[in-house]
Design an enzyme around this catalytic site. Structure first.
Site, PDB file in Angstrom:
ATOM      1  CG  PHE A 134      -1.751   1.331   1.220  1.00  0.00           C
ATOM      2  CD1 PHE A 134      -2.849   1.467   0.382  1.00  0.00           C
ATOM      3  CD2 PHE A 134      -1.389   2.408   2.014  1.00  0.00           C
ATOM      4  CE1 PHE A 134      -3.588   2.648   0.351  1.00  0.00           C
ATOM      5  CE2 PHE A 134      -2.126   3.597   1.992  1.00  0.00           C
ATOM      6  CZ  PHE A 134      -3.225   3.717   1.155  1.00  0.00           C
ATOM      7  CG  ASP A 190       5.623   3.718   1.880  1.00  0.00           C
ATOM      8  OD1 ASP A 190       5.665   4.351   2.955  1.00  0.00           O
ATOM      9  OD2 ASP A 190       4.588   3.595   1.202  1.00  0.00           O
ATOM     10  CE  LYS A 205      -0.608   6.295   7.835  1.00  0.00           C
ATOM     11  NZ  LYS A 205      -0.311   5.619   6.577  1.00  0.00           N
TER      12      LYS A 205
HETATM   13  C1  LIG Z   1      -0.563   5.829   5.133  1.00  0.00           C
HETATM   14  C2  LIG Z   1       0.383   5.306   4.144  1.00  0.00           C
HETATM   15  C3  LIG Z   1       0.549   5.908   2.893  1.00  0.00           C
HETATM   16  C4  LIG Z   1      -0.312   7.053   2.403  1.00  0.00           C
HETATM   17  O1  LIG Z   1      -0.194   8.195   3.191  1.00  0.00           O
HETATM   18  P1  LIG Z   1      -1.275   9.390   2.988  1.00  0.00           P
HETATM   19  O2  LIG Z   1      -0.744  10.456   3.922  1.00  0.00           O
HETATM   20  O3  LIG Z   1      -2.593   8.848   3.404  1.00  0.00           O
HETATM   21  O4  LIG Z   1      -1.249   9.794   1.577  1.00  0.00           O
HETATM   22  C5  LIG Z   1       1.504   5.387   2.044  1.00  0.00           C
HETATM   23  N1  LIG Z   1       2.266   4.352   2.399  1.00  0.00           N
HETATM   24  C6  LIG Z   1       2.134   3.744   3.612  1.00  0.00           C
HETATM   25  C7  LIG Z   1       3.020   2.595   3.957  1.00  0.00           C
HETATM   26  C8  LIG Z   1       1.183   4.190   4.515  1.00  0.00           C
HETATM   27  O5  LIG Z   1       1.035   3.571   5.681  1.00  0.00           O
END
Ligand SMILES: *Cc1c(COP(=O)(O)O)cnc(C)c1O
Length: 401
Positions: free
Chosen positions: A129, A217, A246
């Site tokens: 994701f 990520d 985050k």
């Molecule tokens: C939450 C998340 C995203 C997306 O972040 P947004 O601020 O909602 O765009 C991307 N990658 C990972 C691993 C996430 O946990």
């Protein structure tokens, strides 16, 4: 209160909060809850941390925004602090995780071109994701995220997470066109799947050998969540590119793409940008977040409290017929249920006054604030045990009696 004026992208619980403090939240009726979700790994310092409140107050009275057409001192400071922590010399700031990943994807394309690849390809993982923009959605592997939005920007190759041999196969097929691999060190949205030990190190070697960028990520796993500043540090490696968001702003919207200097310098003035990205307010708050994390030793706390919580959960829930597996790293813990359960979040909130997140319908995901105390860890463990005590597997679902 009605949600009729909002686009129906979420189905929120019938609970709204008025205020918070540390690991506690109070709803509009004054009912108290213990927060084991931290707004999906965002409020690492807990709610209303006095130093964050003060930083916001003071900066709000000085300056909120000037645009990136002028120098922004707090942005430069934040870049330097993140470089010192990560070993990645340069930063680009924007407003969300998805944007941070878009920045990484754009950098990978530039890097591919730079290497003379006309149609550069990026390798991504099954069950990944990476966000909700068209590009990050294409890099993601969640059907619920992608459904209905085709055609998506292509150029991604998907391999099984944690499977090195699979990389050999795609390399044979597309080797000349691959410029980067993008992955989460612990897959969050797909249910707290921890990469097998040695996988990131092996990937690092692989990427170095093939001149691919290793792009991590760490939007969910970074900022101390797994008991290190960044999850890849458990394996003693340094990626080429890393994305954060985050917990970086503890609730203020900020994302960051960090990269090695040689890669970052493929951008040139005008080749990427953001109106709000890295404004004085969010950057000052993020600098304060880093300072508080250091002063209060929150990375260590995440490691210690995470071990404690994992131990408690295993002791009380192992062998429970509804529980398939308990796994995690630091304060990122998943309890995989044998079958899906639809109203666990509401039940936990109503019956145990405990806020949890449930992902993929079957995984209870615990992401308490990094400052959680030993007593609150015990309370989270007990709340979950009580919650699941009444649960049974009935056919293809988990039911409560
Ligand atoms: C939450 C998340 C995203 C997306 O972040 P947004 O601020 O909602 O765009 C991307 N990658 C990972 C691993 C996430 O946990």
């Amino acid at each position: 209160m009605t949600a009729a004026s909002l686009m129906p992208t979420y189905q929120p619980l019938p609970i709204s909060f008025a205020r918070g403090e540390g690991c506690r939240l109070w709803d509009l009726d004054g009912q108290e809850y213990l927060d084991a979700a931290a707004g999906v790994a965002v409020t690492g310092l807990g709610h209303a941390h006095p130093r964050i409140v003060e930083a916001i107050r003071e900066q709000a009275g000085l300056l909120l925004h000037t645009s990136n057409l002028y120098g922004i001192e707090w942005q430069q400071r934040l870049g330097e602090r993140l470089a010192a922590l990560s070993g990645l010399e340069k930063a680009f700031f924007n407003n969300s995780g998805a944007e941070a990943n878009e920045t990484a994807l754009k950098l990978a394309r530039l890097y591919g071109r730079h290497r003379g690849i006309e149609q550069p390809l990026i390798v991504v993982m099954e069950n990944a994701f990476h966000g909700r923009t068209l590009g990050t959605m294409a890099a993601s592997d969640t059907s619920s995220v992608r459904l209905g939005y085709q055609p998506l920007p292509g150029e991604f190759i998907k391999v099984p997470f944690g499977d090195l041999a699979a990389l050999t196969t795609v390399t044979q097929g597309f080797g000349q066109r691959i410029c980067a691999v993008l992955l989460e060190p612990v897959q969050g949205e797909s249910g707290v799947r921890v990469a097998p030990t040695g996988y990131l190190r092996a990937l690092r070697d692989w990427c170095t050998r093939h001149a691919w960028l290793l792009m991590l990520d760490e939007i969910q796993t970074g900022m101390g969540r797994t008991g290190r500043w960044f999850a890849h540090q458990h394996e003693g490696i340094v990626p080429d590119v890393m994305t954060l968001a985050k917990a970086l702003g503890n609730g203020l919207p900020i994302g960051a793409c960090l990269a090695r200097k040689a890669v970052a310098d493929l951008f040139t003035p005008g080749s990427h940008g953001s109106t709000f990205g890295g404004n004085p307010l969010v950057c000052r708050v993020a600098c304060t977040v880093l300072q508080v994390m250091e002063d209060e030793r929150l990375v260590t706390n995440a490691a210690v409290r995470g071990e404690q919580l994992l131990g408690l959960l295993r002791a009380s829930l192992a062998g429970h017929p509804c529980v398939k597996e308990i796994r995690g790293r630091g304060l990122m813990i998943g309890i995989e249920l044998a079958q899906p359960q639809r109203d666990l979040m509401l039940r936990a909130a109503r019956e145990q006054r405990l806020l949890i997140s449930v992902t993929r319908g079957t995984v209870i995901r615990l992401l308490p604030p990094l400052m959680v105390s030993s007593e609150d860890v015990v309370a989270i463990g007990e709340g979950l045990s009580r919650l699941l005590l009444a649960a049974r597997v009935v056919g293809k679902r988990v039911a409560f009696c």
